[in-house]
Each structure stands twice: as structure tokens, then as C-alpha cells.
Design an enzyme around this catalytic site. Structure first.
Site, PDB file in Angstrom:
ATOM      1  N   ARG A  27       0.857  -1.196   0.000  1.00 35.19           N
ATOM      2  CA  ARG A  27       0.000   0.000   0.000  1.00 35.19           C
ATOM      3  C   ARG A  27       0.889   1.241   0.000  1.00 35.19           C
ATOM      4  NH1 ARG A  27      -3.670   0.031   5.004  1.00 35.19           N
ATOM      5  NH2 ARG A  27      -4.912  -1.509   3.886  1.00 35.19           N
ATOM      6  N   ARG A  96      -1.791   6.823   9.867  1.00 32.79           N
ATOM      7  CA  ARG A  96      -1.967   6.322   8.498  1.00 32.79           C
ATOM      8  C   ARG A  96      -2.087   7.492   7.527  1.00 32.79           C
ATOM      9  NH1 ARG A  96      -3.820   0.991   8.282  1.00 32.79           N
ATOM     10  NH2 ARG A  96      -2.916  -0.154  10.036  1.00 32.79           N
ATOM     11  N   LYS A 160      -3.693   1.594  15.061  1.00 32.55           N
ATOM     12  CA  LYS A 160      -3.653   2.543  13.946  1.00 32.55           C
ATOM     13  C   LYS A 160      -4.325   3.873  14.324  1.00 32.55           C
ATOM     14  CE  LYS A 160      -6.108  -0.439  11.417  1.00 32.55           C
ATOM     15  NZ  LYS A 160      -7.025  -1.089  10.442  1.00 32.55           N
ATOM     16  N   LYS A 162      -6.022   7.465  12.438  1.00 29.23           N
ATOM     17  CA  LYS A 162      -6.432   8.012  11.134  1.00 29.23           C
ATOM     18  C   LYS A 162      -6.867   9.478  11.231  1.00 29.23           C
ATOM     19  CE  LYS A 162      -7.588   3.502   9.336  1.00 29.23           C
ATOM     20  NZ  LYS A 162      -8.610   2.613   8.744  1.00 29.23           N
ATOM     21  N   CYS A 382     -15.156  -3.218  -0.185  1.00 28.59           N
ATOM     22  CA  CYS A 382     -13.756  -3.499   0.176  1.00 28.59           C
ATOM     23  C   CYS A 382     -13.233  -4.662  -0.664  1.00 28.59           C
ATOM     24  CB  CYS A 382     -13.683  -3.830   1.664  1.00 28.59           C
ATOM     25  SG  CYS A 382     -14.350  -5.469   2.031  1.00 28.59           S
ATOM     26  N   CYS A 388      -8.012 -10.644   1.024  1.00 29.39           N
ATOM     27  CA  CYS A 388      -8.035 -10.250   2.437  1.00 29.39           C
ATOM     28  C   CYS A 388      -8.162 -11.473   3.339  1.00 29.39           C
ATOM     29  CB  CYS A 388      -9.185  -9.281   2.709  1.00 29.39           C
ATOM     30  SG  CYS A 388      -9.219  -8.811   4.446  1.00 29.39           S
ATOM     31  N   CYS A 427     -16.381  -8.294   6.062  1.00 25.70           N
ATOM     32  CA  CYS A 427     -16.307  -8.607   7.499  1.00 25.70           C
ATOM     33  C   CYS A 427     -16.635  -7.331   8.266  1.00 25.70           C
ATOM     34  CB  CYS A 427     -14.926  -9.162   7.864  1.00 25.70           C
ATOM     35  SG  CYS A 427     -13.699  -7.905   8.262  1.00 25.70           S
ATOM     36  N   CYS A 431     -13.990  -1.592   6.305  1.00 22.16           N
ATOM     37  CA  CYS A 431     -13.025  -0.881   5.460  1.00 22.16           C
ATOM     38  C   CYS A 431     -13.672  -0.009   4.385  1.00 22.16           C
ATOM     39  CB  CYS A 431     -12.066  -1.867   4.819  1.00 22.16           C
ATOM     40  SG  CYS A 431     -11.083  -2.753   6.041  1.00 22.16           S
TER      41      CYS A 431
HETATM   42 FE1  SRM Z   1      -9.061  -1.745   6.379  1.00 21.83          FE
HETATM   43  C1  SRM Z   1      -7.639  -4.363   7.993  1.00 21.83           C
HETATM   44  C2  SRM Z   1      -8.289  -3.053   3.421  1.00 21.83           C
HETATM   45  C3  SRM Z   1      -9.769   1.218   4.962  1.00 21.83           C
HETATM   46  C4  SRM Z   1     -10.766  -0.820   9.217  1.00 21.83           C
HETATM   47  N1  SRM Z   1      -8.067  -3.404   5.819  1.00 21.83           N
HETATM   48  C5  SRM Z   1      -7.520  -4.345   6.629  1.00 21.83           C
HETATM   49  C6  SRM Z   1      -6.679  -5.334   5.816  1.00 21.83           C
HETATM   50  C7  SRM Z   1      -5.273  -4.829   5.759  1.00 21.83           C
HETATM   51  C8  SRM Z   1      -6.753  -6.798   6.300  1.00 21.83           C
HETATM   52  C9  SRM Z   1      -5.635  -7.276   7.210  1.00 21.83           C
HETATM   53  O1  SRM Z   1      -5.374  -6.651   8.251  1.00 21.83           O
HETATM   54  O2  SRM Z   1      -5.058  -8.311   6.884  1.00 21.83           O
HETATM   55  C10 SRM Z   1      -7.399  -5.201   4.439  1.00 21.83           C
HETATM   56  C11 SRM Z   1      -6.568  -5.568   3.216  1.00 21.83           C
HETATM   57  C12 SRM Z   1      -7.477  -6.162   2.165  1.00 21.83           C
HETATM   58  C13 SRM Z   1      -6.840  -6.382   0.847  1.00 21.83           C
HETATM   59  O3  SRM Z   1      -6.839  -7.538   0.373  1.00 21.83           O
HETATM   60  O4  SRM Z   1      -6.364  -5.442   0.241  1.00 21.83           O
HETATM   61  C14 SRM Z   1      -7.934  -3.801   4.534  1.00 21.83           C
HETATM   62  N2  SRM Z   1      -8.905  -1.019   4.569  1.00 21.83           N
HETATM   63  C15 SRM Z   1      -8.660  -1.741   3.449  1.00 21.83           C
HETATM   64  C16 SRM Z   1      -8.887  -0.909   2.195  1.00 21.83           C
HETATM   65  C17 SRM Z   1      -7.952  -1.276   1.049  1.00 21.83           C
HETATM   66  C18 SRM Z   1     -10.368  -1.054   1.780  1.00 21.83           C
HETATM   67  C19 SRM Z   1     -10.794  -0.438   0.489  1.00 21.83           C
HETATM   68  O5  SRM Z   1     -11.828  -0.889   0.011  1.00 21.83           O
HETATM   69  O6  SRM Z   1     -10.173   0.463  -0.031  1.00 21.83           O
HETATM   70  C20 SRM Z   1      -8.678   0.503   2.790  1.00 21.83           C
HETATM   71  C21 SRM Z   1      -7.250   0.929   2.802  1.00 21.83           C
HETATM   72  C22 SRM Z   1      -7.114   2.315   3.356  1.00 21.83           C
HETATM   73  C23 SRM Z   1      -5.742   2.922   3.250  1.00 21.83           C
HETATM   74  O7  SRM Z   1      -5.370   3.319   2.148  1.00 21.83           O
HETATM   75  O8  SRM Z   1      -5.075   3.055   4.286  1.00 21.83           O
HETATM   76  C24 SRM Z   1      -9.147   0.257   4.222  1.00 21.83           C
HETATM   77  N3  SRM Z   1     -10.017  -0.060   7.019  1.00 21.83           N
HETATM   78  C25 SRM Z   1     -10.318   1.004   6.218  1.00 21.83           C
HETATM   79  C26 SRM Z   1     -11.304   1.826   6.849  1.00 21.83           C
HETATM   80  C27 SRM Z   1     -11.957   3.068   6.240  1.00 21.83           C
HETATM   81  C28 SRM Z   1     -11.197   4.326   6.549  1.00 21.83           C
HETATM   82  O9  SRM Z   1     -10.140   4.299   7.180  1.00 21.83           O
HETATM   83  O10 SRM Z   1     -11.681   5.375   6.154  1.00 21.83           O
HETATM   84  C29 SRM Z   1     -11.602   1.236   8.066  1.00 21.83           C
HETATM   85  C30 SRM Z   1     -12.669   1.704   9.081  1.00 21.83           C
HETATM   86  C31 SRM Z   1     -12.273   2.920   9.818  1.00 21.83           C
HETATM   87  C32 SRM Z   1     -11.489   2.569  11.052  1.00 21.83           C
HETATM   88  O11 SRM Z   1     -10.295   2.357  10.942  1.00 21.83           O
HETATM   89  O12 SRM Z   1     -12.094   2.467  12.114  1.00 21.83           O
HETATM   90  C33 SRM Z   1     -10.783   0.055   8.167  1.00 21.83           C
HETATM   91  N4  SRM Z   1      -9.146  -2.448   8.299  1.00 21.83           N
HETATM   92  C34 SRM Z   1      -9.957  -1.956   9.294  1.00 21.83           C
HETATM   93  C35 SRM Z   1      -9.831  -2.794  10.450  1.00 21.83           C
HETATM   94  C36 SRM Z   1     -10.566  -2.609  11.796  1.00 21.83           C
HETATM   95  C37 SRM Z   1      -9.866  -1.632  12.670  1.00 21.83           C
HETATM   96  C38 SRM Z   1     -10.490  -1.524  14.036  1.00 21.83           C
HETATM   97  O13 SRM Z   1     -10.343  -0.491  14.656  1.00 21.83           O
HETATM   98  O14 SRM Z   1     -11.097  -2.483  14.496  1.00 21.83           O
HETATM   99  C39 SRM Z   1      -8.924  -3.823  10.102  1.00 21.83           C
HETATM  100  C40 SRM Z   1      -8.445  -4.990  10.993  1.00 21.83           C
HETATM  101  C41 SRM Z   1      -7.404  -4.561  11.976  1.00 21.83           C
HETATM  102  O15 SRM Z   1      -6.867  -3.464  11.943  1.00 21.83           O
HETATM  103  O16 SRM Z   1      -7.116  -5.394  12.828  1.00 21.83           O
HETATM  104  C42 SRM Z   1      -8.524  -3.577   8.741  1.00 21.83           C
HETATM  105 FE1  SF4 Z   2     -10.920  -7.374   4.676  1.00 23.13          FE
HETATM  106 FE2  SF4 Z   2     -12.907  -6.985   6.341  1.00 23.13          FE
HETATM  107 FE3  SF4 Z   2     -11.479  -4.914   5.498  1.00 23.13          FE
HETATM  108 FE4  SF4 Z   2     -13.095  -6.125   3.847  1.00 23.13          FE
HETATM  109  S1  SF4 Z   2     -13.723  -5.049   5.717  1.00 23.13           S
HETATM  110  S2  SF4 Z   2     -10.971  -5.567   3.421  1.00 23.13           S
HETATM  111  S3  SF4 Z   2     -12.998  -8.218   4.487  1.00 23.13           S
HETATM  112  S4  SF4 Z   2     -10.720  -6.552   6.753  1.00 23.13           S
END
Ligand code: SRM
Ligand code: SF4
Length: 523
Positions: A27, A96, A160, A162, A382, A388, A427, A431
Site C-alpha cells: 500500500r 496512516r 492505527k 487516522k 472493500c 483479504c 467482514c 473498510c
Molecule cells: Fe481496512 C484491515 C483493506 C480502509 C478498518 N483493511 C484491513 C486489511 C489490511 C486486512 C488485514 O489486516 O489483513 C485489508 C486488506 C485487504 C486487501 O486484500 O487489500 C484492509 N482497509 C482496506 C482498504 C484497502 C479497503 C478499500 O476498500 O479500499 C482501505 C485501505 C485504506 C488505506 O489506504 O489506508 C481500508 N479499514 C479502512 C477503513 C476506512 C477508513 O479508514 O476510512 C476502516 C474503518 C475505519 C477505522 O479504521 O475504524 C478500516 N481495516 C480496518 C480494520 C478494523 C480496525 C479496528 O479499529 O477495528 C482492520 C483490521 C485490523 O486493523 O485489525 C482492517
Molecule cells: Fe478485509 Fe474486512 Fe477490510 Fe473487507 S472489511 S478488506 S474483508 S478486513
């Protein structure tokens, strides 16, 4: 370092017991989603050279490469660094990518607000030398004794962190879902007066764990432009010092806000800054424009917002979006910006180039935004399967089918022009920010989703759980009675999410249930 180990989960089925499916996701970190034409073309080249031939725009205005082999990581990251792009801090317990509204503007005050994303990002960068040592130079630095980071210390943050920056009235970045949100405030002369500081937003939850929840940020204080950096830094230190370091599911800043309340949080922040925090300033109501289509910049130039389904820039079927974008960027050299809705803006275009760009779009099957339904245009999903590791259900690959069904149903109900924000995740981590959508679809178990309803289309109110364990193929038919009731009883101009919130989910559940009972009686 912006790298995730992944596995091709599709290949698992056919390739049992073998390690062959391991791959990495990289990323990049693009403050405000901004990059130059050369930087875009470098991403495009790397996607072919080291990735799976696709580029994925993320919901935080970054790019992801999927399918990179471990042996290619170093060359891929070096190639990015060659065009001044980093992946450092794109993942991990650290600040981030800093988001900002990407819509180009000729107004220097507004530009300064957008460029502030870079300043914040630079200021909050970790000071580690390991990144360059490992990925760039390949040699130990002369003095490679461990560096204790002045902000992150030895142990970095509990989780993390944000940050997003919004303009007044424009919530295209979903500012309330961030640990820290900054909303620019302008005075009567249109000069930047400062920022309303929000804190404590976050969306990740865990199924069957009520102690985890989605939360919108609270308004904390107003700060002057020259105070904002210090204020944000101080909030990062509050997270560093008070965030839960035992339970990662309880470690985000939102839980501190929830447990302390705004007043105690503000007091703590006041103790950590050298100036007096001011009361929040009034803000106009938010809209959430997607900035797509042709638009004037105010300086005689144009920008073009191109819709990219679920952010996946690829050549698929008749739509050779990736080749088309490459051709346009190579020839016209526009600056590029990524939006928080997973779309792309081409910036600084001379008006006389518009017809030639439209010809190229046609040639490559890139659809003009006017030819895309409102519901598709507003949708997000997502990546989920197959990359993922946390995905329970499909999202990106299934969403187009769900939107096809929504399009048909909305057309049949005479709601074809309605913009309804539908977002899907594989899930509960959220995201694609489903918990602030009007219809949120969250993967629950094999091909089953929880449906959330009632979020505000402008991202200022959370959706609530409506029905659980709905099979993928039944999502739209289940919601049809709710959409029909919306058509019959909405107030003039009322958005779908506001309607659901006003009528109440219990009433809507009864509506769905009575239709299901009637259908069953008919059987
Ligand atoms: Fe996310 C984890 C993809 C935005 C909350 N996210 C992941 C991972 C890295 C899975 C992993 O940990 O193994 C995913 C990779 C999937 C893949 O195959 O690419 C993933 N997140 C994404 C992206 C690519 C989704 C998308 O459709 O674009 C976004 C990348 C953003 C970036 O450029 O940095 C992405 N993730 C978000 C957002 C939205 C936002 O930030 O505006 C959220 C919700 C907001 C928040 O953070 O509360 C989000 N991602 C999570 C979480 C849950 C965090 C939590 O507080 O519980 C995880 C899991 C974790 O961190 O343990 C996670
Ligand atoms: Fe993966 Fe869940 Fe984030 Fe979708 S919402 S990219 S399934 S961690």
C-alpha cells in the site's frame, strides 16, 4: 512499511497444503490522494511488473498492489521511492495516510488546506532509518543504533490512527469516521480562520463482541491555523499514553473518547498544548459530493472525475480502464488525485483537450459518469476475497451484481434517479465504511450479510443493524418492500437513510416481515 502478507484464498481450494499461494499486498501512502502524472505512471508500471496487473484505489486515497511476490518486494518499493512515493506508515500502529478533499481549486487558501495533508503527514512520520536501510539502500547505515522515535517512542501507538481534513459543507472524506477530523473554517472574507477539531471516530467492530462498536467523532475545539499541528500531535500522544495496550480490540482512540467523555478529553488536550483551546465554530450542513465528471477549477483549467468500480483499475472485458487511463495520462500529463470513494480525478486539463480525452475514453470503454446510475456511482466495496485474510464473505467481486439488482429494482419502483449510498464489506472491520452508509452490507458468515440501514447519506449519522444473516442473493429482494414504502411515504426530497431513521427500523422490519409472511401464505 506498507506491506501485508496475504494468500490467494481462491487457490486454497485447489492447492491444499502448499505454500505456493503466498503473496504480498503493498500500500502506498498518498496524503490527500495527490500524485503527479509520472507517479501515476510508475504505479501503473509496477502493477504489471510486480503485481497482478491491477491497481486498487483505497477508501483512504491510496493505491494498493496485490499479488506481489516476496522476492519482488524490494524492487517494487525501490521503484516507488524512485518517483518519491513511500509506503512507510501505510500500515501499522502509526498515523496512516492523511486524507483531504481532493477536488482541485484555484483558491490558494483552500489549496493550502489540501496541502496541509502533506505537512501533517511529514510531521507525524516515524523517524526510523530501517525503512531506507531495508528497502532502498540495502546497506546498514554507518550509525545504525536504534532510534527512539520522538513521537512514537519505542513501542509506537497502541493501534492505527487516522486523520482526515474536510472543507466546510463537503464531507467527501467521511471526516467523522476518523480518529481525528479537521474541518476547515473560513471567515466572511473567505480567509482560513482555523479548524474545528473532531476526535474519536472509528468503525471496526467484531461480530458477537458488544464491547466493540462503530463511533462517530465528537467535536472537541476550534484551533487557529498555526495551532493545528500542535493540537493533532498532542492528540496522538493522548492515544499513545492512554490507549489500551492489552486488548487490541479496545485500543483505538474512540474507546478513550467513549469512556472519558468530551470534557475530560478536552481537559487532557488542553494540558498538552501551549495555547488556549477555543469553542467550536458553527459549520454549514454537510453534503458528500463525489467530484466526478467534468468540472471547472476556477483557473481556466478543467478536472475530470472518472468512476472506477470499487476502485479496481483493470482491463476487464470491454472496459480497458487501466490502458485507457494510462493512455490519457501519458498523452496529457494531468496531475492525478484519488478520492475517498475509490475514484480518480485527472487535474489541470486544458479545455481544448476535452474532446480528445472523450474520444480516448470511448475507445477504451471508460464510461462517462452520466452513463452510470446514481446508486452504482455512490457504492463502495472493500477487496475482501480472495486477498483479504479477514474476509468472511465476498464484497468487491459481488458488489457489481448486487448493484445490478438494485438498479433493476429501483427502476421498477420509479426510483431510478435516486442516489442511495450502498456499501459492502466482507467482514465487520468496516473498510468501505458501511456503518455510515444508507444501506450497509456487512459479511457475517458464508454468503450471509448483516444489513444496516439509516445512516445519513452525508456521513453524519451511523446506520443501525436491520436484519441479520441475509443471503447474498436475497439482499435486494429483502429490501424491496422498504424501498417501496420509501417511495410511498417519504417526505419531499427526503433521502433514503433519513427516511429509514425517521420511520424506525422496527416498523421497517414489520413491513418486510409482513411481505415475507404473505409470500409464505401464498406458497
Ligand atoms: Fe481496512 C484491515 C483493506 C480502509 C478498518 N483493511 C484491513 C486489511 C489490511 C486486512 C488485514 O489486516 O489483513 C485489508 C486488506 C485487504 C486487501 O486484500 O487489500 C484492509 N482497509 C482496506 C482498504 C484497502 C479497503 C478499500 O476498500 O479500499 C482501505 C485501505 C485504506 C488505506 O489506504 O489506508 C481500508 N479499514 C479502512 C477503513 C476506512 C477508513 O479508514 O476510512 C476502516 C474503518 C475505519 C477505522 O479504521 O475504524 C478500516 N481495516 C480496518 C480494520 C478494523 C480496525 C479496528 O479499529 O477495528 C482492520 C483490521 C485490523 O486493523 O485489525 C482492517
Ligand atoms: Fe478485509 Fe474486512 Fe477490510 Fe473487507 S472489511 S478488506 S474483508 S478486513
Amino acid at each position: 512499511h506498507g506491506i501485508y502478507e496475504q494468500e490467494d484464498r481462491d487457490a486454497r481450494k485447489t492447492n491444499r497444503g502448499s505454500d505456493d499461494n503466498y503473496q504480498c499486498m503493498i500500500r502506498t501512502k498518498l496524503p490527500g490522494g495527490q500524485l503527479t502524472a509520472a507517479q501515476y505512471l510508475a504505479h501503473d508500471w509496477i502493477a504489471s511488473e510486480y503485481g497482478n496487473d491491477t491497481l486498487r484505489i483505497t477508501t483512504r486515497q491510496d493505491f494498493q498492489f496485490h499479488g506481489v511476490l516476496k522476492s519482488d518486494l524490494r524492487e517494487a518499493i525501490r521503484s516507488l521511492n524512485d518517483v518519491l512515493i513511500t509506503t512507510l506508515g501505510a500500515c501499522g500502529d502509526i498515523v496512516r495516510n492523511v486524507m483531504a478533499c481532493p477536488a482541485p481549486t484555484a483558491d490558494p487558501q483552500r489549496r493550502a488546506v489540501q496541502d496541509f495533508a502533506f505537512q501533517l503527514s511529514n510531521d507525524l512520520f516515524p523517524k526510523t532509518t530501517a525503512y531506507h536501510q531495508i528497502w532502498i539502500n540495502g546497506e546498514a547505515l554507518i550509525d545504525d543504533s536504534p532510534v527512539e522515535d520522538p513521537l512514537y517512542g519505542k513501542t509506537y501507538l497502541p493501534r492505527k490512527f487516522k486523520i482526515a481534513i474536510a472543507f466546510p459543507g463537503d464531507n467527501c472524506v467521511d471526516v467523522y469516521t476518523n480518529d481525528v477530523g479537521l474541518v476547515a473554517v473560513f471567515d466572511e472574507d473567505n480567509r482560513l480562520a482555523g479548524f474545528n477539531l473532531l476526535a474519536g471516530g472509528g468503525l471496526g467492530t467484531t461480530h458477537n463482541n458488544d464491547s466493540t462498536f462503530a463511533r462517530l467523532a465528537d467535536g472537541i475545539a476550534f484551533v487557529d491555523p498555526e495551532q493545528v499541528l500542535e493540537a493533532v500531535r498532542a492528540i496522538v500522544t493522548i492515544h499513545r499514553d492512554y490507549g489500551d495496550r492489552v486488548d487490541r480490540k479496545h485500543a483505538r482512540l474512540k474507546y478513550i473518547l467513549q469512556e472519558w467523555g468530551v470534557e475530560r478529553f478536552r481537559d487532557e488536550l488542553q494540558n498538552r498544548v501551549t495555547f488556549a483551546l477555543q469553542p467550536l465554530r458553527p459549520m454549514p450542513a454537510f453534503a458528500a459530493p463525489d467530484h466526478l465528471g467534468w468540472n471547472g477549477q476556477g483557473d481556466g483549467k478543467l478536472y475530470l472525475g472518472i468512476y472506477v468500480e470499487n476502485g479496481r483499475i483493470a482491463d476487464r472485458g470491454g472496459a480497458r480502464v487501466r490502458s485507457g487511463l494510462r493512455a490519457i495520462v501519458e498523452r496529457f500529463q494531468p496531475s492525478v488525485r484519488l478520492t475517498a470513494q475509490q475514484n480518480i480525478l485527472l487535474v489541470d486539463i486544458n479545455p481544448q483537450d476535452q474532446p480528445a480525452i472523450e474520444v480516448l475514453m470511448d475507445e477504451y470503454g471508460i464510461r462517462a459518469v452520466e452513463r452510470i446510475s446514481r446508486v452504482r456511482r455512490a457504492g463502495l466495496a472493500c477487496p475482501a476475497l480472495p486477498t483479504c485474510g479477514l474476509a468472511i464473505t465476498e464484497a468487491e467481486r459481488f458488489m457489481p451484481q448486487v448493484l445490478d439488482e438494485f438498479e433493476v429494482t429501483l427502476e421498477e419502483l420509479g426510483l431510478g434517479d435516486e442516489e442511495i449510498v450502498v456499501r459492502m464489506t466482507g467482514c465487520p472491520n468496516g473498510c468501505a465504511r458501511p456503518y455510515v452508509a444508507e444501506i450497509g452490507l456487512v459479511g457475517r458468515s458464508l454468503n450471509k450479510y448483516t444489513i444496516f440501514l439509516g445512516g445519513a447519506s452525508v456521513g453524519t449519522r451511523l446506520a443501525a443493524p436491520f436484519l441479520d444473516l441475509i443471503r447474498g442473493e436475497s439482499i435486494v429482494s429483502t429490501l424491496r418492500p422498504v424501498l417501496a414504502l420509501f417511495r410511498e411515504t417519504r417526505l419531499p426530497g427526503e433521502p433514503f437513510g433519513d427516511f429509514c431513521n425517521r420511520v424506525g427500523l422496527d416498523t421497517l422490519r414489520e413491513t418486510v416481515q409482513s411481505i415475507i409472511s404473505l409470500a409464505e401464505a401464498g406458497d
